[in-house]
Each structure stands twice: as structure tokens, then as C-alpha cells.
Design a protein around this motif. Structure first.
Motif, PDB file in Angstrom:
ATOM      1  N   GLU A 345       5.243   5.583  -6.419  1.00 28.22           N
ATOM      2  CA  GLU A 345       4.283   7.088  -6.395  1.00 28.22           C
ATOM      3  C   GLU A 345       3.042   6.778  -6.330  1.00 28.22           C
ATOM      4  O   GLU A 345       2.256   5.904  -6.820  1.00 28.22           O
ATOM      5  CB  GLU A 345       4.600   7.609  -7.906  1.00 28.22           C
ATOM      6  N   GLY A 346       2.178   7.593  -5.472  1.00 24.91           N
ATOM      7  CA  GLY A 346       0.835   7.553  -5.576  1.00 24.91           C
ATOM      8  C   GLY A 346       0.315   6.179  -4.454  1.00 24.91           C
ATOM      9  O   GLY A 346      -1.034   5.928  -4.357  1.00 24.91           O
ATOM     10  N   GLU A 347       1.122   5.793  -3.758  1.00 30.03           N
ATOM     11  CA  GLU A 347       0.912   4.369  -2.789  1.00 30.03           C
ATOM     12  C   GLU A 347       0.488   5.083  -1.515  1.00 30.03           C
ATOM     13  O   GLU A 347       0.905   6.091  -0.903  1.00 30.03           O
ATOM     14  CB  GLU A 347       2.057   3.687  -2.662  1.00 30.03           C
ATOM     15  N   THR A 348      -0.619   4.537  -0.919  1.00 29.72           N
ATOM     16  CA  THR A 348      -1.101   4.881   0.479  1.00 29.72           C
ATOM     17  C   THR A 348      -0.251   4.080   1.422  1.00 29.72           C
ATOM     18  O   THR A 348       0.489   3.254   1.086  1.00 29.72           O
ATOM     19  CB  THR A 348      -2.705   4.639   0.509  1.00 29.72           C
ATOM     20  N   LEU A 349      -0.440   4.495   2.805  1.00 26.27           N
ATOM     21  CA  LEU A 349       0.174   3.835   3.732  1.00 26.27           C
ATOM     22  C   LEU A 349      -0.329   2.227   3.853  1.00 26.27           C
ATOM     23  O   LEU A 349       0.620   1.377   3.930  1.00 26.27           O
ATOM     24  CB  LEU A 349      -0.180   4.485   5.055  1.00 26.27           C
ATOM     25  N   LEU A 350      -1.655   2.053   3.527  1.00 22.78           N
ATOM     26  CA  LEU A 350      -2.194   0.730   3.628  1.00 22.78           C
ATOM     27  C   LEU A 350      -1.669  -0.154   2.665  1.00 22.78           C
ATOM     28  O   LEU A 350      -1.119  -1.225   2.633  1.00 22.78           O
ATOM     29  CB  LEU A 350      -3.618   0.946   3.568  1.00 22.78           C
ATOM     30  N   GLU A 351      -1.410   0.361   1.124  1.00 23.80           N
ATOM     31  CA  GLU A 351      -0.785  -0.240   0.197  1.00 23.80           C
ATOM     32  C   GLU A 351       0.622  -0.633   0.541  1.00 23.80           C
ATOM     33  O   GLU A 351       1.279  -1.750  -0.231  1.00 23.80           O
ATOM     34  CB  GLU A 351      -1.191   0.276  -1.139  1.00 23.80           C
ATOM     35  N   HIS A 352       1.192   0.177   1.121  1.00 19.87           N
ATOM     36  CA  HIS A 352       2.563   0.114   1.431  1.00 19.87           C
ATOM     37  C   HIS A 352       2.819  -1.097   2.551  1.00 19.87           C
ATOM     38  O   HIS A 352       3.582  -2.035   2.585  1.00 19.87           O
ATOM     39  CB  HIS A 352       3.082   1.494   1.836  1.00 19.87           C
ATOM     40  N   LEU A 353       2.126  -1.004   3.363  1.00 23.44           N
ATOM     41  CA  LEU A 353       2.286  -2.169   4.672  1.00 23.44           C
ATOM     42  C   LEU A 353       1.875  -3.478   4.440  1.00 23.44           C
ATOM     43  O   LEU A 353       2.365  -4.522   4.879  1.00 23.44           O
ATOM     44  CB  LEU A 353       1.089  -1.507   5.891  1.00 23.44           C
ATOM     45  N   VAL A 354       0.901  -3.666   3.392  1.00 21.21           N
ATOM     46  CA  VAL A 354       0.605  -5.070   3.056  1.00 21.21           C
ATOM     47  C   VAL A 354       1.595  -5.763   2.315  1.00 21.21           C
ATOM     48  O   VAL A 354       1.722  -6.760   2.229  1.00 21.21           O
ATOM     49  CB  VAL A 354      -0.580  -5.106   2.291  1.00 21.21           C
ATOM     50  N   ASN A 355       2.637  -5.011   1.994  1.00 23.45           N
ATOM     51  CA  ASN A 355       3.929  -5.526   1.346  1.00 23.45           C
ATOM     52  C   ASN A 355       4.761  -5.973   2.404  1.00 23.45           C
ATOM     53  O   ASN A 355       5.755  -6.753   2.281  1.00 23.45           O
ATOM     54  CB  ASN A 355       4.632  -4.671   0.393  1.00 23.45           C
ATOM     55  N   TYR A 356       4.737  -5.580   3.794  1.00 20.85           N
ATOM     56  CA  TYR A 356       5.495  -6.090   4.735  1.00 20.85           C
ATOM     57  C   TYR A 356       5.105  -7.523   5.363  1.00 20.85           C
ATOM     58  O   TYR A 356       5.523  -8.215   6.002  1.00 20.85           O
ATOM     59  CB  TYR A 356       5.462  -4.982   5.864  1.00 20.85           C
ATOM     60  N   THR A 357       3.566  -7.464   5.603  1.00 15.71           N
ATOM     61  CA  THR A 357       2.854  -8.615   6.397  1.00 15.71           C
ATOM     62  C   THR A 357       1.377  -8.586   5.744  1.00 15.71           C
ATOM     63  O   THR A 357       0.763  -7.809   5.184  1.00 15.71           O
ATOM     64  CB  THR A 357       2.854  -8.442   7.709  1.00 15.71           C
ATOM     65  N   GLU A 358       0.830  -9.928   6.011  1.00 14.19           N
ATOM     66  CA  GLU A 358      -0.505 -10.031   5.421  1.00 14.19           C
ATOM     67  C   GLU A 358      -1.296 -10.230   6.424  1.00 14.19           C
ATOM     68  O   GLU A 358      -2.532 -10.930   6.333  1.00 14.19           O
ATOM     69  CB  GLU A 358      -0.716 -11.351   4.354  1.00 14.19           C
ATOM     70  N   ASP A 359      -0.800 -10.032   7.931  1.00 12.36           N
ATOM     71  CA  ASP A 359      -1.552 -10.117   9.151  1.00 12.36           C
ATOM     72  C   ASP A 359      -2.609  -9.024   9.206  1.00 12.36           C
ATOM     73  O   ASP A 359      -1.917  -7.675   9.506  1.00 12.36           O
ATOM     74  CB  ASP A 359      -0.742 -10.125  10.223  1.00 12.36           C
TER      75      ASP A 359
END
Length: 467
Positions: A345-359
Motif C-alpha cells: 500500500e502506498g508504494e511507488t513503482l520505483l520502490e517496488h522495483l528496487v526489491n527486484y534488483t539493485e542495478d
């Protein structure tokens, strides 16, 4: 500063370029051996120069013969080729470019459809480009024969500077990875959150009112592009670029149109750079694999993307730093598969993506890909919607009546309201049909394919690696 695009072009084709003069050299040696006499010196330079067009002509003739033979073996035909008067279809390229500048982007292709049918070969700069508007063939490319078509190396090369390896510029496993990252974020629950859009909509309306009070007309397209840019950046990054706050554009004849504070506003600089990069990409598409020669000494997109990266990179760094410092995110990385992760809840796409990769490059590419889709498509649709409604007051009246009946004068719509407004959906769908935001879709055949004949016409043969 990388290697100039023109240099890269010649390096990649060095083996092709070296072959014709090498054959001439071998021929001169054979001449000397057989005739016991040196090859005439005055003929050497013309022979070497003529070797290039002769090799090109032989390649074109052989390719045409091979494709026609393969088509016949499959009981099919090649699409009809658009006639041109100059070598390489240069006159066709010039005509298309002129028509695009003066009219609708699809006008010349619509004319070719009327002349040659819904599927034809638009040969430009000695490269075959197959166009089709046949629904069954488009369905085959995008659905039923999806695995036989890809974006291809040429399209990826043209768009690399703008899209990187994002979802709109990748194939195969890379495409699947990017799609798996973003798909959970665009669920029904996510798109039903209207706070961001309502706030920016109110801001846009206030900007229009203020400009009209100054007795200036409003460029609706400029306004709606600002609205979608602000909404998209806030939705995707959690940071609003605030292009609406910079003010709407004044008419070109106004003394305020070139005001330095407005022109050099960070939001306007970002928006101009982002649009300029996309315009260059569209320009490259006309030249096919020869695009690097039109930007021989420098990639024209790099400067524009540098401006965009100045906005994106600090936000990306902040998100990555936050993720690294969050113990919960560390546990998530260690204990669960990113492909199974749900959006919070309230998470942006960017905040979501950093949990997949740190590249940071992968994340930046993906967010900019989605930003283009979010801003341009919505802005284009809204612009043509308002224009068309102004030309059809009966449709406007009926649409307004449905909205007032379902939502009222002041209540914010819900997801269920939007789903129930069938006339509004029909109007939007018709706008998308008449004025598609993305009127062309490019794919390259992975292998030889045969499309079945439609409307009594013979089957169409598609050679491998054809755009």
C-alpha cells in the motif's frame, strides 16, 4: 563520450565493405597469372570504386531471387513492392518525410494501402520493410505467432539510448524479466487510486482559469502533457516534476512566450529534453540500419537523456539507499523470490522495483520506459478526445449526461463508476481507433513464416529477419 555512431556503423560492416575490393584485388592477380600481363593501371581505381555498387546490386538481386523461390516453395507470394523511381527508394523516403511534416503521420502509408492492398513491401535504402494493416496478420504478430516475431536487433539499436533494456526494448528472457517486475504494480487495486490524478487535475484546471483570466488562449495539448507528466512522475517515482507549477505556455506571438524564468524552469527543461529524445528516435526509424550515418559524429539523444538522468538519478539513489537501510527489505531479498512479491500500500513503482534488483541502470531504464507509456499515450488520447468532442456536440452532451448520472457534479469517480460508464468507454475506444497514440508497431521475423491468405488472396511469405 562513446565511440561515434558512424564509426560503429563502419566497424560492424567492415567485413562486408572489405569483400568487394578484396575480390577485385584477387581478380587482378588472376588476370596477371592467366594473361601473363599486369592488370591495366588506369582500370584499377574504377574497378575498386565500381565493386561496391556492383556487390550491392548482386546482393539485392540474389536476395529477391531467394525470397521469391522460397515463397513459391511454400505456395505463397511476397507482398507487392511500392514502386520508386530512384535507387534505394530514396524518392519514397523523401515523400514520406514531407508528408509526415505537413499532414498526418499515417497518411502516406494509408495511400499505399489503397494502391497495393493492406500488406506491401516499402523498400527504403535497399532494405525491405513489410507493412500490414490486415487484422489477421497483426493478430498473428502480436498473439497467435508471437514467438516468431521480436523487436529485433535493429530496433533495439535505434532505441538503446532512450529505452535501454527496458520492457519496450527487449526480447526473450530479458523482456520476461522486465514484464514480471512491472506487472504486479498495474493491478486493479493500483489503478483505482485516484488521489494523484485528482490533485493534478485540479491544478491543471486552476492553471487554465488563471491563463484565461489573463485573456490568453490555452494550448490544451501543452496543458494535458503537463498534467500527465506530473501525474506519471508522482505515480512512478513518488516525486512530482511539477511542470504545471511552471505555468502553461503562452502563445508564440506573446512577449511572455520566451520569458527566461519559464523557458529555463527545471520542469520545462526536463519535458523538452524528454520530448526531443523521442523525436530523434522517430527520425531514426526512417533510416533503418543507416541511422548511424545521420548522426555520424555523435549520438543526438545523449544530451537530452543527460538532462532526464539529472532528474531521475537522485531519486533512484535515494530509493536504493532507503532499501539498503531497511531491515525488512533485506529479509525480503534473502527469504523470498522477487517474482512472487506483492505491491504494498502506498508504494511507488520505483520502490517496488528496487526489491527486484539493485542495478541502477536496469531500474532507470524500466521507469523511463513506463514514463513514456504513461505520459504520451494518455496525453495524446485526451487531446484528441477534447478536439473530437468539440466537433460532435451531440456526443459531448450524451457523454456528459452519463457522467452526471453515474458520478454527479462533484463526487470523485470510483473504479466501479468507470467500469459502469459504457458510453464513455465506447467514446474513448473510438478515439483510440481513429487517433491511436502509437500508430505503428515494429517487429522482426525470427524465422521464415507464412501468413494464410485472406479475402481470396494467396498466402504471404515472410522471409527470416525481415522487419
Amino acid at each position: 563520450m562513446g565511440i561515434p555512431p558512424g564509426v560503429v556503423y563502419f566497424v560492424r560492416r567492415l567485413h562486408h565493405l572489405a569483400l568487394p575490393p578484396a575480390l577485385v584485388y584477387v581478380s587482378t592477380r588472376i588476370w596477371r597469372i592467366i594473361l601473363a600481363d599486369p592488370f591495366p593501371g588506369w582500370l584499377k581505381a574504377p574497378a575498386y570504386l565500381a565493386s561496391f555498387p556492383i556487390a550491392l546490386a548482386c546482393s539485392i538481386i540474389y536476395t529477391d531471387f531467394r525470397d521469391r523461390r522460397q515463397a513459391a516453395l511454400h505456395g505463397a507470394v511476397l507482398p507487392p513492392k511500392v514502386k520508386s523511381t530512384l535507387p534505394g527508394g530514396i524518392d519514397t523516403l523523401v515523400s514520406i518525410s514531407r508528408n509526415i511534416r505537413k499532414g498526418w503521420i499515417g497518411s502516406p502509408f494509408d495511400q499505399y494501402c489503397r494502391e497495393y492492398g493492406p500488406t506491401y513491401n516499402l523498400g527504403i535504402l535497399f532494405e525491405n520493410r513489410f507493412f500490414t494493416t490486415e487484422p489477421e496478420y497483426i493478430k498473428a504478430i502480436l498473439a497467435t505467432q508471437f514467438k516468431f516475431f521480436e523487436k529485433g536487433p535493429l530496433l533495439r539499436d535505434q532505441m538503446q539510448a532512450l529505452l535501454g533494456t527496458g520492457v519496450f526494448n527487449s526480447d526473450g528472457e530479458t523482456w520476461k524479466f522486465h514484464r514480471s517486475m512491472t506487472r504486479p504494480f498495474f493491478s486493479k487495486d493500483r489503478i483505482s487510486h485516484f488521489d494523484i490524478f485528482e490533485n493534478n487535475c485540479v491544478n491543471a484546471i486552476n492553471q487554465v482559469k488563471a491563463r484565461l483570466q489573463e485573456d490568453y488562449p490555452v494550448d490544451f495539448q501543452d496543458m494535458v502533457f503537463r498534467f500527465t507528466l506530473d501525474s506519471a512522475t508522482e505515480f512512478l517515482f513518488g516525486k512530482n516534476v511539477c511542470s504545471l507549477a511552471a505555468g502553461l505556455a503562452y502563445p508564440k506571438g506573446s512577449s511572455l512566450a520566451n520569458d527566461n524564468a519559464f523557458v529555463n524552469s527545471p520542469a520545462n527543461v526536463f519535458a523538452r529534453a524528454f520530448s526531443e529524445a523521442q523525436s530523434i528516435i522517430a527520425f531514426r526509424g526512417r533510416f533503418g540500419s543507416f541511422w548511424r550515418l545521420s548522426e555520424f559524429w555523435g549520438d543526438r539523444i545523449e544530451k537530452s537523456m543527460g538532462v532526464c538522468y539529472k532528474f531521475v538519478d537522485p531519486i533512484l539513489k535515494e530509493a536504493l539507499d532507503k532499501k539498503r537501510l531497511t531491515s525488512e527489505a533485506r529479509k525480503l531479498t534473502e527469504q523470498s523470490s522477487p517474482t512472487e512479491r506483492e505491491v504494498r500500500e502506498g508504494e511507488t513503482l520505483l520502490e517496488h522495483l528496487v526489491n527486484y534488483t539493485e542495478d541502477p541502470i536496469v531500474i532507470r531504464d524500466e521507469t523511463l520506459n513506463i514514463l513514456i507509456a504513461a505520459r504520451d499515450t494518455t496525453a495524446s488520447t485526451l487531446t484528441f478526445l477534447i478536439y473530437t468532442l468539440s466537433q460532435h456536440p451531440d456526443v459531448l452532451q450524451r457523454l456528459r449526461a452519463e457522467i452526471l448520472t453515474k458520478v454527479g457534479h462533484s463526487r470523485r469517480p470510483t473504479y466501479d463508476d468507470l467500469r459502469d460508464m459504457k458510453y464513455m468507454r465506447a467514446v474513448i475506444n473510438e478515439i483510440l481507433r481513429l487517433y491511436p497514440p502509437v500508430p505503428f508497431n515494429v517487429r522482426a521475423s525470427v524465422e521464415a513464416t507464412v501468413w494464410p491468405g485472406v479475402n481470396g488472396n494467396p498466402p504471404i511469405y515472410i522471409p527470416p529477419h525481415t522487419r
